[in-house]
Scaffold this motif. Structure first.
Motif, PDB file in Angstrom:
ATOM      1  N   ASN A 297       4.832  15.427  13.178  1.00  0.00           N
ATOM      2  CA  ASN A 297       3.857  14.809  12.274  1.00  0.00           C
ATOM      3  C   ASN A 297       3.792  13.300  12.490  1.00  0.00           C
ATOM      4  O   ASN A 297       2.720  12.700  12.479  1.00  0.00           O
ATOM      5  CB  ASN A 297       4.182  15.126  10.814  1.00  0.00           C
ATOM      6  N   ALA A 298       4.946  12.663  12.674  1.00  0.00           N
ATOM      7  CA  ALA A 298       4.978  11.219  12.929  1.00  0.00           C
ATOM      8  C   ALA A 298       4.270  10.907  14.251  1.00  0.00           C
ATOM      9  O   ALA A 298       3.520   9.920  14.349  1.00  0.00           O
ATOM     10  CB  ALA A 298       6.419  10.720  12.951  1.00  0.00           C
ATOM     11  N   ALA A 299       4.478  11.734  15.267  1.00  0.00           N
ATOM     12  CA  ALA A 299       3.813  11.515  16.566  1.00  0.00           C
ATOM     13  C   ALA A 299       2.302  11.686  16.428  1.00  0.00           C
ATOM     14  O   ALA A 299       1.517  10.901  16.989  1.00  0.00           O
ATOM     15  CB  ALA A 299       4.380  12.478  17.609  1.00  0.00           C
ATOM     16  N   ILE A 300       1.911  12.681  15.663  1.00  0.00           N
ATOM     17  CA  ILE A 300       0.463  12.914  15.463  1.00  0.00           C
ATOM     18  C   ILE A 300      -0.156  11.746  14.699  1.00  0.00           C
ATOM     19  O   ILE A 300      -1.224  11.242  15.054  1.00  0.00           O
ATOM     20  CB  ILE A 300       0.225  14.259  14.740  1.00  0.00           C
ATOM     21  N   ILE A 301       0.530  11.290  13.650  1.00  0.00           N
ATOM     22  CA  ILE A 301       0.000  10.161  12.865  1.00  0.00           C
ATOM     23  C   ILE A 301      -0.086   8.905  13.730  1.00  0.00           C
ATOM     24  O   ILE A 301      -1.077   8.161  13.684  1.00  0.00           O
ATOM     25  CB  ILE A 301       0.875   9.927  11.603  1.00  0.00           C
ATOM     26  N   LEU A 302       0.911   8.657  14.539  1.00  0.00           N
ATOM     27  CA  LEU A 302       0.903   7.489  15.425  1.00  0.00           C
ATOM     28  C   LEU A 302      -0.234   7.591  16.437  1.00  0.00           C
ATOM     29  O   LEU A 302      -0.950   6.607  16.683  1.00  0.00           O
ATOM     30  CB  LEU A 302       2.264   7.382  16.144  1.00  0.00           C
ATOM     31  N   THR A 303      -0.446   8.771  17.001  1.00  0.00           N
ATOM     32  CA  THR A 303      -1.541   8.982  17.959  1.00  0.00           C
ATOM     33  C   THR A 303      -2.888   8.784  17.273  1.00  0.00           C
ATOM     34  O   THR A 303      -3.802   8.160  17.829  1.00  0.00           O
ATOM     35  CB  THR A 303      -1.443  10.388  18.563  1.00  0.00           C
ATOM     36  N   LEU A 304      -3.033   9.307  16.045  1.00  0.00           N
ATOM     37  CA  LEU A 304      -4.284   9.136  15.305  1.00  0.00           C
ATOM     38  C   LEU A 304      -4.538   7.665  14.971  1.00  0.00           C
ATOM     39  O   LEU A 304      -5.684   7.198  15.017  1.00  0.00           O
ATOM     40  CB  LEU A 304      -4.282   9.989  14.034  1.00  0.00           C
ATOM     41  N   GLN A 305      -3.473   6.919  14.644  1.00  0.00           N
ATOM     42  CA  GLN A 305      -3.644   5.489  14.373  1.00  0.00           C
ATOM     43  C   GLN A 305      -4.084   4.743  15.635  1.00  0.00           C
ATOM     44  O   GLN A 305      -4.921   3.844  15.574  1.00  0.00           O
ATOM     45  CB  GLN A 305      -2.347   4.890  13.824  1.00  0.00           C
ATOM     46  N   ARG A 306      -3.529   5.101  16.776  1.00  0.00           N
ATOM     47  CA  ARG A 306      -3.953   4.478  18.043  1.00  0.00           C
ATOM     48  C   ARG A 306      -5.409   4.810  18.346  1.00  0.00           C
ATOM     49  O   ARG A 306      -6.176   3.955  18.783  1.00  0.00           O
ATOM     50  CB  ARG A 306      -3.046   4.932  19.180  1.00  0.00           C
ATOM     51  N   ALA A 307      -5.791   6.083  18.114  1.00  0.00           N
ATOM     52  CA  ALA A 307      -7.183   6.486  18.331  1.00  0.00           C
ATOM     53  C   ALA A 307      -8.105   5.743  17.372  1.00  0.00           C
ATOM     54  O   ALA A 307      -9.210   5.313  17.747  1.00  0.00           O
ATOM     55  CB  ALA A 307      -7.334   7.999  18.150  1.00  0.00           C
TER      56      ALA A 307
ATOM     57  N   ARG B 113     -15.587   1.317   7.477  1.00  0.00           N
ATOM     58  CA  ARG B 113     -14.842   2.536   7.118  1.00  0.00           C
ATOM     59  C   ARG B 113     -13.583   2.691   7.973  1.00  0.00           C
ATOM     60  O   ARG B 113     -12.522   3.066   7.461  1.00  0.00           O
ATOM     61  CB  ARG B 113     -15.730   3.760   7.265  1.00  0.00           C
ATOM     62  N   LEU B 114     -13.703   2.405   9.274  1.00  0.00           N
ATOM     63  CA  LEU B 114     -12.515   2.507  10.142  1.00  0.00           C
ATOM     64  C   LEU B 114     -11.481   1.462   9.750  1.00  0.00           C
ATOM     65  O   LEU B 114     -10.271   1.723   9.797  1.00  0.00           O
ATOM     66  CB  LEU B 114     -12.912   2.346  11.611  1.00  0.00           C
ATOM     67  N   GLY B 115     -11.933   0.274   9.338  1.00  0.00           N
ATOM     68  CA  GLY B 115     -11.009  -0.772   8.901  1.00  0.00           C
ATOM     69  C   GLY B 115     -10.285  -0.400   7.623  1.00  0.00           C
ATOM     70  O   GLY B 115      -9.103  -0.709   7.434  1.00  0.00           O
TER      71      GLY B 115
END
Length: 178
Positions: free
Chosen positions: A23-33, A167-169
């Motif tokens: 979950n942490a890896a997914i959240i980090l990847t989503l934040q980078r995206a 919205r992204l901000g």
């Protein structure tokens, strides 16, 4: 039986820790995206904002032959002046009947006739023209985008991108802060 509970508890703990790591890896990847999307939207807004000041330029090249066929009527009166002298140098034979015989009398004529007159000559003619004209042109075309309806669409696109950027901000902010 206690051992089974301990093994199951260890297994559940490992699965929970694995799930948390994933979950942490997914959240980090989503934040980078999300950051990449925010940068892309910001860059797109920069590009769109300058479009309204640009000018559309194009050189329209024409290289063709144009056939021309026409009939041109002329209906004019032309005045022709004649001013000249006509010299006459001749001998005229005049027959004279003397009753019994005839006699040819030679009369020399040496004179000059002045001619000073004008003639009106009507000209009524149709002239047919048939030709091919080669046409080679480079026509530069420059249209300011601000003078076209495109500028309204560009403004709408900029507004939509600004809303998306906002919205992204907001998504990038931590929970609880607005």
């Amino acid at each position: 039986m206690k051992k089974i509970y301990v093994v199951i508890l260890i297994l559940l703990t490992m699965l929970t820790l694995t799930s948390l790591a994933l979950n942490a890896a997914i959240i980090l990847t989503l934040q980078r995206a999300q950051q990449a999307a925010l940068a892309a939207v910001s860059e797109a807004r920069d590009m769109v904002s300058g479009v309204g000041d640009d000018t559309f330029s194009y050189v329209f090249e024409i290289d063709q032959e144009i056939p021309i066929a026409a009939s041109i009527p002329f209906n004019e009166e032309i005045t022709v002046p004649i001013e000249m002298t006509i010299p006459i140098n001749t001998t005229v034979v005049v027959p004279i009947d003397l009753g019994v015989t005839s006699y040819d009398l030679k009369v020399p004529i040496r004179t000059v006739f002045p001619v000073d007159m004008e003639f009106t000559v009507p000209v009524s003619k149709t002239v047919d023209i048939a030709t091919t004209v080669p046409l080679e042109l480079d026509v530069p075309i420059e249209i300011p985008i601000a003078d076209t309806p495109i500028v309204g669409y560009v403004e709408q696109l900029d507004e939509a991108l600004a809303e998306t950027e906002t919205r992204l901000g907001q998504l990038a902010q931590p929970f609880g802060s607005q």
